[in-house]
Motif scaffolding. Structure first.
Motif, short mmCIF file in Angstrom:
data_model
loop_
_atom_site.label_atom_id
_atom_site.label_comp_id
_atom_site.label_asym_id
_atom_site.label_seq_id
_atom_site.Cartn_x
_atom_site.Cartn_y
_atom_site.Cartn_z
N LYS A 1 -20.56 -12.73 -88.96
CA LYS A 1 -19.59 -12.68 -90.06
C LYS A 1 -18.39 -13.57 -89.75
O LYS A 1 -17.86 -14.26 -90.63
N LYS A 2 -17.94 -13.53 -88.48
CA LYS A 2 -16.80 -14.37 -88.09
C LYS A 2 -17.15 -15.85 -88.19
O LYS A 2 -16.34 -16.66 -88.65
N ILE A 3 -18.35 -16.19 -87.75
CA ILE A 3 -18.79 -17.59 -87.86
C ILE A 3 -18.86 -18.01 -89.33
O ILE A 3 -18.45 -19.12 -89.68
N LYS A 4 -19.32 -17.10 -90.18
CA LYS A 4 -19.45 -17.43 -91.59
C LYS A 4 -18.10 -17.63 -92.26
O LYS A 4 -17.93 -18.54 -93.08
N ILE A 5 -17.10 -16.79 -91.94
CA ILE A 5 -15.81 -16.95 -92.62
C ILE A 5 -15.12 -18.26 -92.22
O ILE A 5 -14.29 -18.77 -92.95
N PRO B 1 8.89 -30.84 -81.88
CA PRO B 1 8.20 -32.14 -81.82
C PRO B 1 6.88 -32.06 -81.05
O PRO B 1 6.52 -32.96 -80.30
N LEU B 2 6.21 -30.95 -81.22
CA LEU B 2 4.86 -30.76 -80.69
C LEU B 2 4.06 -30.13 -81.80
O LEU B 2 4.40 -29.05 -82.28
N ASP B 3 3.01 -30.80 -82.24
CA ASP B 3 2.16 -30.23 -83.28
C ASP B 3 1.22 -29.22 -82.65
O ASP B 3 0.42 -29.55 -81.76
N VAL B 4 1.32 -27.98 -83.10
CA VAL B 4 0.51 -26.90 -82.57
C VAL B 4 -0.45 -26.43 -83.66
O VAL B 4 -0.05 -25.86 -84.67
N PHE B 5 -1.73 -26.74 -83.44
CA PHE B 5 -2.79 -26.23 -84.31
C PHE B 5 -3.45 -25.05 -83.62
O PHE B 5 -3.43 -24.94 -82.39
N VAL B 6 -4.04 -24.18 -84.41
CA VAL B 6 -4.54 -22.91 -83.87
C VAL B 6 -6.02 -22.73 -84.20
O VAL B 6 -6.47 -23.04 -85.31
N MET B 7 -6.75 -22.22 -83.22
CA MET B 7 -8.11 -21.73 -83.44
C MET B 7 -8.03 -20.20 -83.44
O MET B 7 -7.49 -19.61 -82.50
N LEU B 8 -8.52 -19.57 -84.48
CA LEU B 8 -8.43 -18.11 -84.57
C LEU B 8 -9.31 -17.46 -83.50
O LEU B 8 -10.50 -17.78 -83.40
N PRO B 9 -8.75 -16.55 -82.74
CA PRO B 9 -9.53 -15.90 -81.68
C PRO B 9 -10.75 -15.17 -82.24
O PRO B 9 -10.63 -14.34 -83.13
N SER B 10 -11.91 -15.52 -81.70
CA SER B 10 -13.17 -14.96 -82.22
C SER B 10 -13.58 -13.68 -81.52
O SER B 10 -14.41 -12.94 -82.05
N GLU C 1 -12.95 -9.52 -91.25
CA GLU C 1 -12.06 -9.29 -92.39
C GLU C 1 -10.61 -9.59 -92.03
O GLU C 1 -9.86 -10.16 -92.85
N GLU C 2 -10.21 -9.25 -90.81
CA GLU C 2 -8.86 -9.56 -90.36
C GLU C 2 -8.66 -11.07 -90.23
O GLU C 2 -7.65 -11.63 -90.67
N LEU C 3 -9.63 -11.74 -89.62
CA LEU C 3 -9.52 -13.19 -89.41
C LEU C 3 -9.50 -13.95 -90.74
O LEU C 3 -8.85 -14.99 -90.86
N GLU C 4 -10.19 -13.42 -91.73
CA GLU C 4 -10.25 -14.09 -93.02
C GLU C 4 -8.87 -14.22 -93.66
O GLU C 4 -8.62 -15.15 -94.43
N LYS C 5 -7.95 -13.33 -93.30
CA LYS C 5 -6.59 -13.38 -93.84
C LYS C 5 -5.85 -14.64 -93.42
O LYS C 5 -4.91 -15.06 -94.08
N MET C 6 -6.28 -15.24 -92.28
CA MET C 6 -5.54 -16.39 -91.75
C MET C 6 -6.35 -17.68 -91.70
O MET C 6 -5.82 -18.72 -91.33
#
Length: 573
Positions: A184-188, A126-135, A152-157
């Motif tokens: 690239k990370k900012i762009k994905i 009963p806690l909504d957990v949203f995630v920011m992908l580690p940059s 490329e790894e971050l793009e998978k998620m």
């Protein structure tokens, strides 16, 4: 499904009874900043209407205040030292129903498998957990972590339904300099949210940082910094954590003109602080205490956070919104009495009304891999008796670079029992490389002992502080033995240890149990003379983070954050 909408419409129009009605409530309207007296009709997990309603189940609130579920805009679950499920049991009774988690701690140890662990471990709660992908894994190129996350790894998620965007961009020099990999990370991330982490940057550099698409900042320590960023369109996350407590300093800069660009976060909060003072409810109380109107403080903790992270289905009490509701005794004292998540009562009088079954995940276990360390490895070779020292500041993650005169023997640093200058050691612990960084620290005040931890932001290598090499070595061996965690050694004995088997960061026990162990360790630490103006374990954990000024230590050496380069311990004439 249209049947859900039809049902909600019929309840709102009073053609059918609601599933649940909270009767006789004082409802906080965060849109108009008014208090509405009436009932809240709930259909499944949504609010159907506000006014006068009847329901299959009714709860008479007898004039108590109801506010929207609270939202933590930026938090590292790992800093609680417990699993996502145990974390939920601890904070939901304080009124927090949604968090924006940045799992870069465990990602630095375990990579994508660490992020997946946080996502899977927070399901069915009963806690909504949203995630920011580690940059920034690692946070810079000046340290060794357990994993490296490329674009490329971050793009998978990035398209996971609970991933909201890109986590705090700590390597701000790379952003400002237009580094190809960080771009690239900012762009994905596309048009998803990009979190900031740019302490003390200003002028053209701040413009460059913001134009990259970065929209939030939680590292402000002054009102001037906060105003500069708001004027460029950023959201400011006012942090009240354990080591960094910025709320009282920043809240005085919040006014009617900028109120809607401000939200709350905890970032890193230890078990004792959660159990003693609360979570985002603590931010609300502190804001009110420091002059913010109660309804404005509630808006900051709910609607502002929801809109910043584009969670448009929550953050307010209105038809169609999630039935995430918190009952408090009064909006000024803000003591949480009941918590409803998705229309269900999930906490009452500070106690969770739900159980958590944590899943075992072998991918985040057995993460300590240390090369054999000897006493000679701890010697600090000096070219001069004038040295650069990491000076600790009370209640701050920021350190200062101090120049001090120390004792030497045969060209090596020598402890002096009348000087508060301790040895700091960072050992690479992921791949057994044997990398060791050595430095000196003042204002920690530890006597006759050593403290070691595998919590060392952000790469989470083994960090040890002590006033003698024997106890430092003993602490290193104890960490190896327990498979990661925190230990205190004194006079050749292990005083107490807290095993953290999950990534060397988290326990599989409850927050209460972990807190009990930590409190005993705190008493031991302060009994050994540790400066009571600092939280020893949290402070130690941040001494390896080479993105917060001024001087830090990684497994690769002493690092000057203001110059963004390594610096010698010895100060040469």
């Amino acid at each position: 499904m249209t049947s859900d909408i039809k049902k909600r419409i019929d309840i709102a129009a009073r053609r059918i009874e609601a599933d649940l009605v909270l009767k006789n409530a004082k409802i906080i309207d965060v849109f108009s900043e008014e208090i509405i007296e009436g009932d809240i009709a709930i259909s499944d997990d949504r609010i159907a209407g506000i006014g006068e309603y009847s329901g299959k189940e009714e709860i008479d609130l007898c004039g108590k205040y109801v506010v929207p579920g609270l939202i933590d805009g930026h938090v590292h679950i790992e800093s609680s030292m417990v699993t996502p499920g145990q974390f939920a049991k601890a904070i939901v009774p304080h009124g927090t129903t949604t968090i924006i988690a940045d799992p870069h701690e465990i990602a630095n140890v375990c990579g994508l498998e660490g992020i997946e662990y946080i996502l899977e471990g927070s399901e069915n709660s009963p806690l909504d957990v949203f995630v920011m992908l580690p940059s920034c894994v690692p946070s810079t190129a000046f340290e060794n972590s357990g994993a490296k996350l490329s674009a490329e790894e971050l793009e998978k998620m990035i398209n996971h339904d609970r991933v909201l965007g890109l986590g705090e961009l700590m390597d701000y020099p790379s952003v400002i300099g237009g580094n190809e990999e960080i771009l690239k990370k900012i762009k994905i991330a596309g048009d998803k949210i990009k979190d900031g982490h740019g302490p003390e940057i200003d002028g053209k550099d701040l413009n460059a940082y913001v134009t990259a698409g970065i929209s939030t900042e939680h590292e402000c320590t002054t009102i001037e910094e906060m105003k500069d960023r708001i004027s460029l369109g950023m959201y400011i996350l006012i942090r009240e954590g354990s080591a960094a407590r910025n709320l009282e300093g920043l809240i005085k800069g919040v006014n009617r003109a900028n109120l809607r660009r401000v939200l709350f976060c905890t970032d890193d909060r230890h078990p004792e602080d959660i159990l003693k003072d609360g979570h985002i409810d603590n931010n609300v109380r502190l804001a009110i205490k420091n002059g913010i109107e109660p309804i404005c403080a509630i808006k900051i903790a709910s609607l502002n956070a929801a809109e910043c992270y584009r969670l448009y289905d929550r953050g307010a009490i209105a038809p169609g919104y999630m039935a995430d509701l918190v009952v408090v005794d009064h909006i000024s004292s803000f003591n949480v009495e009941k918590v409803f998540k998705n229309g269900k009562l999930v906490a009452n009088e500070g106690q969770p009304l739900f159980q958590i079954k944590d899943k075992k995940n072998p991918n985040v276990l057995n993460t300590v891999n240390l090369k054999e360390i000897h006493k000679d490895d701890l010697k600090i070779k000096l070219d001069s008796d004038i040295v650069n020292v990491i000076k600790l500041l009370p209640h701050s993650l920021v350190t200062k670079k101090a120049v001090r005169k120390v004792d030497t023997e045969n060209g090596y640093f020598k402890y002096h029992d009348q000087l508060d200058i301790l040895k700091l050691v960072v050992v690479e612990r992921h791949k057994g490389t044997g990398n060791i960084g050595l430095g000196l620290v003042e204002n920690f005040n530890l006597k006759n002992g050593a403290i070691a931890s595998t919590i060392a932001h952000d790469s989470h290598n083994l960090i040890v502080i002590g006033d003698n090499d024997e106890d430092i070595l003993l602490a290193i061996e104890e960490i190896r033995k327990i498979g990661g965690g925190v230990t205190i050694c004194s006079n050749g004995k292990v005083m107490k240890s807290l095993p953290l088997p999950i990534g060397g960061l988290m326990s599989d026990r409850s927050l209460d149990e972990v807190n009990k162990e930590l409190k005993e360790m705190l008493d031991i630490a302060y009994g050994l003379g540790v400066n009571k103006e600092i939280e020893p374990f949290m402070t130690l954990a941040f001494l390896a983070l080479p993105v917060i000024p001024e001087l830090k230590l990684t497994d690769m050496g002493l690092f000057d954050v203001t110059k963004f380069d390594f610096v010698d311990i010895s100060v040469k004439n």
